[in-house]
Design a protein around this motif. Structure first.
Motif, PDB file in Angstrom:
ATOM      1  N   GLN A  44      40.377  -0.018  81.606  1.00 34.13           N
ATOM      2  CA  GLN A  44      39.665   1.228  81.316  1.00 34.13           C
ATOM      3  C   GLN A  44      40.123   2.309  82.300  1.00 34.13           C
ATOM      4  O   GLN A  44      40.038   2.125  83.513  1.00 34.13           O
ATOM      5  N   LEU A  61      37.546  -8.360  82.504  1.00 32.44           N
ATOM      6  CA  LEU A  61      37.765  -9.627  81.814  1.00 32.44           C
ATOM      7  C   LEU A  61      37.218  -9.594  80.391  1.00 32.44           C
ATOM      8  O   LEU A  61      36.145  -9.039  80.150  1.00 32.44           O
ATOM      9  N   ARG A  62      37.965 -10.195  79.479  1.00 31.94           N
ATOM     10  CA  ARG A  62      37.502 -10.356  78.109  1.00 31.94           C
ATOM     11  C   ARG A  62      37.686 -11.812  77.701  1.00 31.94           C
ATOM     12  O   ARG A  62      38.701 -12.427  78.014  1.00 31.94           O
ATOM     13  N   SER A  72      30.336 -11.760  76.964  1.00 30.72           N
ATOM     14  CA  SER A  72      30.419 -10.715  77.985  1.00 30.72           C
ATOM     15  C   SER A  72      30.643 -11.291  79.379  1.00 30.72           C
ATOM     16  O   SER A  72      30.048 -12.306  79.744  1.00 30.72           O
ATOM     17  N   LEU A 114      36.005  -7.980  92.479  1.00 32.05           N
ATOM     18  CA  LEU A 114      35.916  -9.219  93.243  1.00 32.05           C
ATOM     19  C   LEU A 114      34.453  -9.612  93.369  1.00 32.05           C
ATOM     20  O   LEU A 114      33.639  -8.803  93.804  1.00 32.05           O
ATOM     21  N   SER A 115      34.134 -10.827  92.981  1.00 31.30           N
ATOM     22  CA  SER A 115      32.769 -11.285  93.200  1.00 31.30           C
ATOM     23  C   SER A 115      32.613 -11.626  94.681  1.00 31.30           C
ATOM     24  O   SER A 115      33.598 -11.844  95.379  1.00 31.30           O
ATOM     25  N   GLN A 118      34.164 -14.871  95.835  1.00 30.81           N
ATOM     26  CA  GLN A 118      35.623 -14.766  95.910  1.00 30.81           C
ATOM     27  C   GLN A 118      36.032 -14.049  97.199  1.00 30.81           C
ATOM     28  O   GLN A 118      36.977 -14.445  97.867  1.00 30.81           O
ATOM     29  N   GLU A 145      37.319  -3.829  93.995  1.00 34.53           N
ATOM     30  CA  GLU A 145      35.933  -3.379  93.860  1.00 34.53           C
ATOM     31  C   GLU A 145      34.986  -4.483  94.316  1.00 34.53           C
ATOM     32  O   GLU A 145      35.018  -5.590  93.795  1.00 34.53           O
ATOM     33  N   GLU A 232      30.639   6.263  87.037  1.00 38.44           N
ATOM     34  CA  GLU A 232      30.818   5.231  86.007  1.00 38.44           C
ATOM     35  C   GLU A 232      29.950   5.528  84.796  1.00 38.44           C
ATOM     36  O   GLU A 232      28.858   6.086  84.945  1.00 38.44           O
ATOM     37  N   GLY A 253      34.416   6.214  81.826  1.00 36.71           N
ATOM     38  CA  GLY A 253      33.372   6.046  80.821  1.00 36.71           C
ATOM     39  C   GLY A 253      33.910   6.234  79.417  1.00 36.71           C
ATOM     40  O   GLY A 253      35.053   6.643  79.223  1.00 36.71           O
ATOM     41  N   PRO A 259      37.329   0.391  77.415  1.00 42.11           N
ATOM     42  CA  PRO A 259      38.353  -0.557  77.879  1.00 42.11           C
ATOM     43  C   PRO A 259      39.266  -0.953  76.716  1.00 42.11           C
ATOM     44  O   PRO A 259      38.804  -1.063  75.584  1.00 42.11           O
TER      45      PRO A 259
HETATM   46  P1  C2E Z   1      31.348  -3.231  86.252  1.00 47.90           P
HETATM   47  O1  C2E Z   1      32.329  -3.652  87.282  1.00 47.90           O
HETATM   48  O2  C2E Z   1      30.270  -2.298  86.679  1.00 47.90           O
HETATM   49  O3  C2E Z   1      32.194  -2.643  85.039  1.00 47.90           O
HETATM   50  C1  C2E Z   1      31.805  -1.545  84.266  1.00 47.90           C
HETATM   51  C2  C2E Z   1      31.162  -1.992  82.961  1.00 47.90           C
HETATM   52  O4  C2E Z   1      30.670  -0.849  82.275  1.00 47.90           O
HETATM   53  C3  C2E Z   1      32.152  -2.672  82.007  1.00 47.90           C
HETATM   54  O5  C2E Z   1      31.419  -3.651  81.277  1.00 47.90           O
HETATM   55  C4  C2E Z   1      32.551  -1.513  81.091  1.00 47.90           C
HETATM   56  O6  C2E Z   1      33.034  -1.938  79.834  1.00 47.90           O
HETATM   57  C5  C2E Z   1      31.236  -0.775  80.974  1.00 47.90           C
HETATM   58  N1  C2E Z   1      31.401   0.641  80.650  1.00 47.90           N
HETATM   59  C6  C2E Z   1      32.414   1.470  80.995  1.00 47.90           C
HETATM   60  N2  C2E Z   1      32.189   2.722  80.554  1.00 47.90           N
HETATM   61  C7  C2E Z   1      30.990   2.708  79.936  1.00 47.90           C
HETATM   62  C8  C2E Z   1      30.202   3.716  79.279  1.00 47.90           C
HETATM   63  O7  C2E Z   1      30.553   4.887  79.187  1.00 47.90           O
HETATM   64  N3  C2E Z   1      29.010   3.310  78.767  1.00 47.90           N
HETATM   65  C9  C2E Z   1      28.571   2.029  78.858  1.00 47.90           C
HETATM   66  N4  C2E Z   1      27.394   1.727  78.326  1.00 47.90           N
HETATM   67  N5  C2E Z   1      29.283   1.040  79.469  1.00 47.90           N
HETATM   68  C10 C2E Z   1      30.481   1.399  79.997  1.00 47.90           C
HETATM   69  P2  C2E Z   1      32.014  -5.120  81.045  1.00 47.90           P
HETATM   70  O8  C2E Z   1      33.480  -5.049  80.782  1.00 47.90           O
HETATM   71  O9  C2E Z   1      31.144  -5.778  80.020  1.00 47.90           O
HETATM   72  O10 C2E Z   1      31.825  -5.837  82.436  1.00 47.90           O
HETATM   73  C11 C2E Z   1      30.546  -6.137  82.923  1.00 47.90           C
HETATM   74  C12 C2E Z   1      30.607  -6.592  84.361  1.00 47.90           C
HETATM   75  O11 C2E Z   1      31.263  -7.870  84.469  1.00 47.90           O
HETATM   76  C13 C2E Z   1      31.402  -5.659  85.279  1.00 47.90           C
HETATM   77  O12 C2E Z   1      30.607  -4.546  85.635  1.00 47.90           O
HETATM   78  C14 C2E Z   1      31.705  -6.585  86.434  1.00 47.90           C
HETATM   79  O13 C2E Z   1      30.603  -6.685  87.293  1.00 47.90           O
HETATM   80  C15 C2E Z   1      31.903  -7.934  85.734  1.00 47.90           C
HETATM   81  N6  C2E Z   1      33.341  -8.187  85.571  1.00 47.90           N
HETATM   82  C16 C2E Z   1      34.195  -7.805  84.586  1.00 47.90           C
HETATM   83  N7  C2E Z   1      35.459  -8.240  84.829  1.00 47.90           N
HETATM   84  C17 C2E Z   1      35.416  -8.911  86.010  1.00 47.90           C
HETATM   85  C18 C2E Z   1      36.397  -9.596  86.828  1.00 47.90           C
HETATM   86  O14 C2E Z   1      37.594  -9.651  86.527  1.00 47.90           O
HETATM   87  N8  C2E Z   1      35.945 -10.180  87.978  1.00 47.90           N
HETATM   88  C19 C2E Z   1      34.633 -10.100  88.381  1.00 47.90           C
HETATM   89  N9  C2E Z   1      34.275 -10.711  89.524  1.00 47.90           N
HETATM   90  N10 C2E Z   1      33.691  -9.467  87.648  1.00 47.90           N
HETATM   91  C20 C2E Z   1      34.076  -8.868  86.493  1.00 47.90           C
END
Ligand code: C2E
Ligand code: CA
Ligand code: CA
Ligand code: CA
Length: 275
Positions: A44, A61-62, A72, A114-115, A118, A145, A232, A253, A259
């Motif tokens: 994104q 991640l997807r 999710s 990064l969690s 991790q 992050e 964000e 956003g 994304p």
């Molecule tokens: P995050 O790091 O706060 O990522 C932003 C989330 O907000 C993403 O959800 C993104 O798709 C969503 N988003 C972006 N723009 C908008 C918008 O305008 N409106 C709304 N409503 N949502 C928006 P996503 O992809 O479902 O990821 C959820 C959470 O999962 C992430 O929150 C992050 O905490 C975790 N995550 C995702 N990928 C990874 C990863 O590779 N490693 C780790 N440790 N955590 C991950």
């Protein structure tokens, strides 16, 4: 009344069961997905608030399960953390994000989540170093992050790792700012390159004056501490206008883009360059 109580108890019990079953299923399927390599990354964009140029992309991640459909990361990351699977998932995300982004223009960074678990693992720093070296990636193009929850473990390890990564030239962003641990003292103790204002504050910004005041103060705080600041979850043009006026540095956003796949992001970059 007795029967009623029993029914309610049974209802509660079986819903707990369903939660536990779903959790176990995800745990098993996730392990399989990791070994089969069926997880994916989407990207994104983050744009410069003033110029509109893409400056970064966040790797997200997807997981599209053949039977269960898309799951999710908000659901499976916490499970991966509990079970320890996060170690291998996190390593893969880092390598894959760097491998994909190394061909982007030099001014476009890649952000990797990064969690806390991790981040606290001793293997993190060498893993980051190796992934950068293997792909000949400039460290300043990588942004990690982390969330405030990490800072509650105020172990010397956290401080040391943050410093070591900083010395390598890797950038560190504080994600979901404002939603976690509420003491601000850590902003002085640890050096962050960027604050990411959580989307809940952005959506509150237009509906009430307090919301706007909070966003305004966070932007000022970041500037005073010489940090960049990103918003964000920006979904509307009026949010963007307001954030620009407040001097926010970067915008992320759905208003900019959702994304997308790595291929779609490359195409997005090309159109962004053109205008
Ligand atoms: P995050 O790091 O706060 O990522 C932003 C989330 O907000 C993403 O959800 C993104 O798709 C969503 N988003 C972006 N723009 C908008 C918008 O305008 N409106 C709304 N409503 N949502 C928006 P996503 O992809 O479902 O990821 C959820 C959470 O999962 C992430 O929150 C992050 O905490 C975790 N995550 C995702 N990928 C990874 C990863 O590779 N490693 C780790 N440790 N955590 C991950
Ligand atoms: Ca993030
Ligand atoms: Ca976030
Ligand atoms: Ca979030």
């Amino acid at each position: 009344a007795k029967a009623d109580g029993r029914n309610r108890f049974r209802y509660f019990d079986s819903s707990l069961d369903a939660t536990a079953r779903r959790r176990n299923l995800i745990e098993q399927e996730l392990a399989l997905a990791v070994s089969l390599g069926t997880l994916d990354l989407s990207f994104q964009p983050l744009i410069d608030a003033q110029s509109g140029t893409v400056v970064c992309a966040e790797a997200l991640l997807r997981w599209n399960h053949t039977r269960l459909g898309p799951i999710s990361p908000a659901e499976f990351i916490p499970i991966a953390e509990e079970t320890g699977l996060i170690t291998s998932i996190g390593a893969w995300v880092l390598r894959e994000a760097i491998r994909i982004s190394k061909d982007w223009p030099d001014h476009v960074r890649v952000a990797v989540n990064l969690s806390s678990r991790q981040f606290l693992s001793p293997g993190l720093v060498p893993m980051v170093e190796n992934a950068l070296k293997a792909n000949a990636m400039r460290p300043g193009r990588l942004e990690l992050e982390v969330t405030e929850s990490l800072l509650m473990n105020s172990t010397p390890g956290v401080e040391h790792t943050l410093k070591t990564l900083g010395k390598l030239g890797v950038r560190i962003a504080l994600d979901d700012f404002g939603t976690g641990f509420s003491s601000l003292s850590y902003l002085r103790r640890f050096r962050f390159d960027k604050l990411k204002i959580d989307q809940s504050f952005i959506s509150d910004m237009e509906t009430n004056d307090d919301g706007r005041a909070i966003v305004e103060s966070v932007i000022r705080l970041a500037k005073d501490l010489r940090m960049s600041v990103a918003a964000e979850g920006v979904e509307t043009q009026s949010q963007l206008t307001m954030l620009r006026q407040l001097g926010c540095c970067e915008i992320q956003g759905y208003l900019v883009a959702k994304p997308m796949s790595a291929e779609a992001f490359t195409a997005f970059l090309a159109t962004n360059d053109a205008d």
